[in-house]
Design an enzyme around this catalytic site. Structure first.
Site, PDB file in Angstrom:
ATOM      1  N   CYS A   1       0.834  -1.212   0.000  1.00 59.91           N
ATOM      2  CA  CYS A   1       0.000   0.000   0.000  1.00 59.91           C
ATOM      3  C   CYS A   1       0.862   1.253   0.000  1.00 59.91           C
ATOM      4  O   CYS A   1       1.192   1.790   1.063  1.00 59.91           O
ATOM      5  CB  CYS A   1      -0.915   0.010   1.214  1.00 59.91           C
ATOM      6  SG  CYS A   1      -1.940  -1.445   1.371  1.00 59.91           S
TER       7      CYS A   1
ATOM      8  N   ALA B   1      -0.986  10.904  -4.720  1.00 55.32           N
ATOM      9  CA  ALA B   1       0.440  10.525  -4.650  1.00 55.32           C
ATOM     10  C   ALA B   1       0.656   9.220  -5.399  1.00 55.32           C
ATOM     11  O   ALA B   1       0.566   8.140  -4.822  1.00 55.32           O
ATOM     12  CB  ALA B   1       0.881  10.389  -3.189  1.00 55.32           C
ATOM     13  N   GLY B   2       0.889   9.351  -6.706  1.00 53.25           N
ATOM     14  CA  GLY B   2       1.178   8.184  -7.536  1.00 53.25           C
ATOM     15  C   GLY B   2       2.672   8.100  -7.774  1.00 53.25           C
ATOM     16  O   GLY B   2       3.409   7.582  -6.936  1.00 53.25           O
TER      17      GLY B   2
ATOM     18  N   ARG C   1      -4.418 -19.494 -41.218  1.00 59.80           N
ATOM     19  CA  ARG C   1      -5.296 -18.552 -41.925  1.00 59.80           C
ATOM     20  C   ARG C   1      -4.842 -18.376 -43.383  1.00 59.80           C
ATOM     21  O   ARG C   1      -3.701 -17.946 -43.628  1.00 59.80           O
ATOM     22  CB  ARG C   1      -5.277 -17.196 -41.209  1.00 59.80           C
ATOM     23  CG  ARG C   1      -6.016 -16.088 -41.922  1.00 59.80           C
ATOM     24  CD  ARG C   1      -7.502 -16.273 -41.854  1.00 59.80           C
ATOM     25  NE  ARG C   1      -8.219 -15.106 -42.348  1.00 59.80           N
ATOM     26  CZ  ARG C   1      -9.523 -15.093 -42.572  1.00 59.80           C
ATOM     27  NH1 ARG C   1     -10.259 -16.182 -42.351  1.00 59.80           N
ATOM     28  NH2 ARG C   1     -10.121 -13.998 -43.009  1.00 59.80           N
TER      29      ARG C   1
ATOM     30  N   GLN D   1       5.448 -11.861 -46.437  1.00 60.43           N
ATOM     31  CA  GLN D   1       6.624 -11.402 -45.698  1.00 60.43           C
ATOM     32  C   GLN D   1       6.276 -10.379 -44.602  1.00 60.43           C
ATOM     33  O   GLN D   1       6.932 -10.332 -43.553  1.00 60.43           O
ATOM     34  CB  GLN D   1       7.645 -10.800 -46.677  1.00 60.43           C
ATOM     35  CG  GLN D   1       9.051 -10.816 -46.115  1.00 60.43           C
ATOM     36  CD  GLN D   1      10.062 -10.280 -47.099  1.00 60.43           C
ATOM     37  OE1 GLN D   1       9.855  -9.227 -47.715  1.00 60.43           O
ATOM     38  NE2 GLN D   1      11.150 -10.979 -47.282  1.00 60.43           N
TER      39      GLN D   1
ATOM     40  N   GLN E   1      -3.181  -7.599 -34.663  1.00 60.08           N
ATOM     41  CA  GLN E   1      -3.067  -7.249 -36.087  1.00 60.08           C
ATOM     42  C   GLN E   1      -2.937  -8.503 -36.952  1.00 60.08           C
ATOM     43  O   GLN E   1      -3.565  -8.604 -38.010  1.00 60.08           O
ATOM     44  CB  GLN E   1      -1.841  -6.325 -36.279  1.00 60.08           C
ATOM     45  CG  GLN E   1      -1.801  -5.609 -37.605  1.00 60.08           C
ATOM     46  CD  GLN E   1      -2.929  -4.592 -37.757  1.00 60.08           C
ATOM     47  OE1 GLN E   1      -3.530  -4.180 -36.762  1.00 60.08           O
ATOM     48  NE2 GLN E   1      -3.239  -4.232 -38.978  1.00 60.08           N
TER      49      GLN E   1
ATOM     50  N   GLU F   1       3.781  -0.407 -10.672  1.00 60.97           N
ATOM     51  CA  GLU F   1       5.170  -0.549 -10.168  1.00 60.97           C
ATOM     52  C   GLU F   1       6.039   0.623 -10.616  1.00 60.97           C
ATOM     53  O   GLU F   1       7.248   0.466 -10.818  1.00 60.97           O
ATOM     54  CB  GLU F   1       5.775  -1.872 -10.640  1.00 60.97           C
ATOM     55  CG  GLU F   1       5.021  -3.065 -10.145  1.00 60.97           C
ATOM     56  CD  GLU F   1       5.739  -3.846  -9.074  1.00 60.97           C
ATOM     57  OE1 GLU F   1       6.966  -3.761  -8.978  1.00 60.97           O
ATOM     58  OE2 GLU F   1       5.053  -4.534  -8.321  1.00 60.97           O
TER      59      GLU F   1
ATOM     60  N   THR G   1       5.387   4.042 -13.371  1.00 63.57           N
ATOM     61  CA  THR G   1       5.105   4.085 -14.817  1.00 63.57           C
ATOM     62  C   THR G   1       6.412   3.956 -15.593  1.00 63.57           C
ATOM     63  O   THR G   1       7.503   4.144 -15.045  1.00 63.57           O
ATOM     64  CB  THR G   1       4.444   5.424 -15.211  1.00 63.57           C
ATOM     65  OG1 THR G   1       5.398   6.470 -14.988  1.00 63.57           O
ATOM     66  CG2 THR G   1       3.174   5.689 -14.422  1.00 63.57           C
TER      67      THR G   1
HETATM   68  C1  LIG Z   1      -4.520  -1.970 -11.650  1.00 64.04           C
HETATM   69  C2  LIG Z   1      -3.523  -1.251 -10.805  1.00 64.04           C
HETATM   70  C3  LIG Z   1      -2.939  -1.909  -9.737  1.00 64.04           C
HETATM   71  C4  LIG Z   1      -2.051  -1.222  -8.901  1.00 64.04           C
HETATM   72  N1  LIG Z   1      -1.557  -1.861  -7.785  1.00 64.04           N
HETATM   73  C5  LIG Z   1      -0.885  -1.117  -6.859  1.00 64.04           C
HETATM   74  C6  LIG Z   1      -0.517  -1.684  -5.593  1.00 64.04           C
HETATM   75  O1  LIG Z   1      -0.738  -2.872  -5.327  1.00 64.04           O
HETATM   76  N2  LIG Z   1       0.082  -0.885  -4.684  1.00 64.04           N
HETATM   77  C7  LIG Z   1       0.357   0.415  -4.926  1.00 64.04           C
HETATM   78  O2  LIG Z   1       0.883   1.090  -4.045  1.00 64.04           O
HETATM   79  N3  LIG Z   1       0.030   0.988  -6.114  1.00 64.04           N
HETATM   80  C8  LIG Z   1      -0.580   0.243  -7.078  1.00 64.04           C
HETATM   81  N4  LIG Z   1      -0.932   0.814  -8.272  1.00 64.04           N
HETATM   82  C9  LIG Z   1      -0.625   2.224  -8.500  1.00 64.04           C
HETATM   83  C10 LIG Z   1       0.431   2.459  -9.573  1.00 64.04           C
HETATM   84  O3  LIG Z   1       1.696   2.100  -9.118  1.00 64.04           O
HETATM   85  C11 LIG Z   1       0.288   3.930  -9.978  1.00 64.04           C
HETATM   86  O4  LIG Z   1      -0.893   4.021 -10.744  1.00 64.04           O
HETATM   87  C12 LIG Z   1       1.481   4.432 -10.759  1.00 64.04           C
HETATM   88  O5  LIG Z   1       2.606   4.497  -9.934  1.00 64.04           O
HETATM   89  C13 LIG Z   1       1.230   5.819 -11.376  1.00 64.04           C
HETATM   90  O6  LIG Z   1       0.643   6.703 -10.501  1.00 64.04           O
HETATM   91  P1  LIG Z   1      -0.655   7.530 -10.952  1.00 64.04           P
HETATM   92  O7  LIG Z   1      -1.622   6.553 -11.466  1.00 64.04           O
HETATM   93  O8  LIG Z   1      -1.065   8.402  -9.836  1.00 64.04           O
HETATM   94  O9  LIG Z   1      -0.166   8.386 -12.172  1.00 64.04           O
HETATM   95  P2  LIG Z   1       0.581   9.817 -12.114  1.00 64.04           P
HETATM   96  O10 LIG Z   1       1.733   9.743 -11.188  1.00 64.04           O
HETATM   97  O11 LIG Z   1      -0.431  10.881 -11.893  1.00 64.04           O
HETATM   98  O12 LIG Z   1       1.123   9.926 -13.588  1.00 64.04           O
HETATM   99  C14 LIG Z   1       0.306  10.325 -14.690  1.00 64.04           C
HETATM  100  C15 LIG Z   1       1.210  10.428 -15.916  1.00 64.04           C
HETATM  101  O13 LIG Z   1       2.239  11.424 -15.675  1.00 64.04           O
HETATM  102  C16 LIG Z   1       3.502  10.836 -15.860  1.00 64.04           C
HETATM  103  N5  LIG Z   1       4.453  11.435 -14.915  1.00 64.04           N
HETATM  104  C17 LIG Z   1       4.293  11.672 -13.574  1.00 64.04           C
HETATM  105  N6  LIG Z   1       5.395  12.222 -13.060  1.00 64.04           N
HETATM  106  C18 LIG Z   1       6.293  12.328 -14.068  1.00 64.04           C
HETATM  107  C19 LIG Z   1       7.627  12.810 -14.163  1.00 64.04           C
HETATM  108  N7  LIG Z   1       8.288  13.261 -13.087  1.00 64.04           N
HETATM  109  N8  LIG Z   1       8.230  12.774 -15.370  1.00 64.04           N
HETATM  110  C20 LIG Z   1       7.593  12.287 -16.453  1.00 64.04           C
HETATM  111  N9  LIG Z   1       6.314  11.828 -16.437  1.00 64.04           N
HETATM  112  C21 LIG Z   1       5.689  11.836 -15.247  1.00 64.04           C
HETATM  113  C22 LIG Z   1       3.300   9.350 -15.577  1.00 64.04           C
HETATM  114  O14 LIG Z   1       4.331   8.554 -16.142  1.00 64.04           O
HETATM  115  C23 LIG Z   1       1.947   9.125 -16.212  1.00 64.04           C
HETATM  116  O15 LIG Z   1       2.088   8.943 -17.587  1.00 64.04           O
HETATM  117  C24 LIG Z   1      -1.738   0.120  -9.166  1.00 64.04           C
HETATM  118  C25 LIG Z   1      -2.299   0.749 -10.277  1.00 64.04           C
HETATM  119  C26 LIG Z   1      -3.176   0.103 -11.084  1.00 64.04           C
HETATM  120  C27 LIG Z   1      -3.785   0.833 -12.249  1.00 64.04           C
END
Ligand SMILES: Cc1cc2nc3c(=O)[nH]c(=O)nc-3n(C[C@H](O)[C@H](O)[C@H](O)COP(=O)(O)OP(=O)(O)OC[C@H]3O[C@@H](n4cnc5c(N)ncnc54)[C@H](O)[C@@H]3O)c2cc1C
Length: 379
Positions: free
Chosen positions: A124, A130-131, A268, A279, A336, A363, A365
């Site tokens: 968690c 906070a992503g 196919r 090709q 495709q 894990e 992005t």
């Molecule tokens: C199905 C699923 C399961 C998940 N499981 C877990 C889990 O078990 N535990 C857990 O803790 N989390 C989990 N996550 C969360 C996941 O790790 C986050 O979604 C991910 O880290 C991105 O955070 P965010 O979605 O808030 O995107 P954001 O951080 O808001 O990013 C949005 C976009 O901006 C880009 N971006 C952000 N900052 C930068 C930067 N500095 N430079 C360039 N680009 C940037 C990102 O790459 C992305 O394209 C899960 C997510 C999903 C969808």
């Protein structure tokens, strides 16, 4: 000396998981996907054959296997269903902070009850605000006597509603940003834990993804992890460990897509010959095979570094990023190759494509992986 030969034991274990995944996971994956169910019966059977807790050290009731074995298993499970690989991998991910930073006493207290059954853990870290920027988390932990009190809401948590143990990251010192949060183990069933609704997802629908809220959740102070290690460090070390195996699950999805596309291309017939005779299709299949192999080698290398005690931050980011990208590309090209049929649910490639997408997002992005790689390059 470079040697890509698996030991007899590794091959035997890989074959066992392949056979299990082919028999128990692949046939039910489309239905689980449709019902958006994580398949607790698969978790139970995976536990029964001894693989669910493969990464837990033997002295705490697990199989004590390494990251390379994790890659072998994840590729096989991923080839059968990406979402199931996510569910099973989520267990290891949730426990890894405890492996890394838990005291021997805490491991002895928490791991044996966990490994005794088909129990799942959850990791968690992420929150709505906070992503990628974990340091902006709002979840807090305050020390009161010999207890920590946790408040806040985590989002997108894999195994959120089915975990029996959570590793939770919470801010102790908000002014310190990334350096201000700590890691805690929180048993499910602790009063104050609230589980949100199941997220309705594009892919990996066979994994359970939820919000998990902590409202005045009290845990013993000894459940805080890491003597002298902050939560950020523990989270990053955990992800260094897991990214090679997550990459391997993506390789599995891509490999499965390549296998379906290859078979279809030979069967196919258009313009009087199998489409494999054109090709353009051959080149697509060749590119797909190249990328699957390259991805597997990146994962194995990152795993080998980890298992031999060497740093692998950059290599595990490369493995996760490359494999997520190639899984997306290979599955898209598999659709495709199958043309209109690839777009239909009658064939598995549309599911592979939906499942692959998540590998570019969770894990960390793939943009964040590229930042990690660039940091490794540039210092
Ligand atoms: C199905 C699923 C399961 C998940 N499981 C877990 C889990 O078990 N535990 C857990 O803790 N989390 C989990 N996550 C969360 C996941 O790790 C986050 O979604 C991910 O880290 C991105 O955070 P965010 O979605 O808030 O995107 P954001 O951080 O808001 O990013 C949005 C976009 O901006 C880009 N971006 C952000 N900052 C930068 C930067 N500095 N430079 C360039 N680009 C940037 C990102 O790459 C992305 O394209 C899960 C997510 C999903 C969808």
């Amino acid at each position: 000396m470079i040697d890509f030969t698996l030991t007899d034991e590794q091959e035997a274990l890989r074959d066992l998981v392949r056979e299990f995944a082919t028999r128990e996971i692949a046939p039910v994956a489309p239905k689980l996907d449709e019902e958006q169910r994580h398949g607790e019966e698969i978790v139970e059977k995976y536990f029964e054959i001894g693989f669910l807790h493969y990464a837990v050290p033997e002295e705490y009731g697990g199989a004590g296997l390494g990251t390379l074995e994790g890659c072998l298993f994840n590729e096989e499970v991923g080839a059968a269903c990406g979402g199931v690989a996510c569910t099973l991998g989520g267990n290891t991910l949730g426990l890894t902070p405890l492996f890394i930073a838990g005291s021997d006493e805490l491991k002895k207290e928490l791991l044996p009850p966990h490994t005794e059954g088909p129990n799942l853990a959850a990791f968690c870290l992420t929150e709505a605000g906070a992503g990628s920027d974990a340091g902006s988390m709002r979840t807090t932990a305050r020390l009161e006597g010999d207890e920590y009190v946790i408040n806040g809401t985590k989002g997108f948590i894999t195994n959120g509603s089915v975990a029996s143990l959570y590793s939770v990251f919470a801010m102790e010192d908000p002014d310190a940003g990334n350096r201000g949060f700590s890691a805690f183990m929180v048993p499910a069933g602790t009063p104050g834990i609230k589980i949100g609704k199941k997220e309705d997802k594009m892919g990996q629908r066979t994994s359970d993804t939820r919000e998990v809220s902590f409202e005045e959740v009290r845990i013993p102070a000894r459940y805080r992890l890491g003597e002298g290690l902050d939560g950020f460090k523990i989270a990053m070390m955990t992800l260094d460990e897991s990214r090679a195996t997550v990459g391997a699950a993506a390789v599995g999805i891509a490999r499965a897509a390549l296998e379906v596309a290859t078979k279809y291309a030979k069967e196919r017939v258009q313009f009087g010959k199998p489409i494999a005779g054109h090709q353009a299709i051959q080149f697509m299949l060749a590119d797909m095979a190249m990328k699957v192999n390259a991805g597997r080698h990146l994962c194995w290398h990152a795993a080998w570094l980890k298992d031999t005690g060497k740093g692998n931050t950059m290599e595990s980011a490369m493995a996760k990023c490359f494999c997520g990208d190639i899984a997306m590309e290979v599955t898209t090209n598999a659709v495709q190759v199958l043309g209109g049929y690839g777009y239909m649910k009658d064939y598995p490639v549309e599911k592979y494509m939906r499942d692959a997408k998540l590998h570019q997002i969770y894990e960390g992005t793939n943009e964040i992986q590229r930042l990690v790689i660039a940091r490794g390059l540039l210092g």
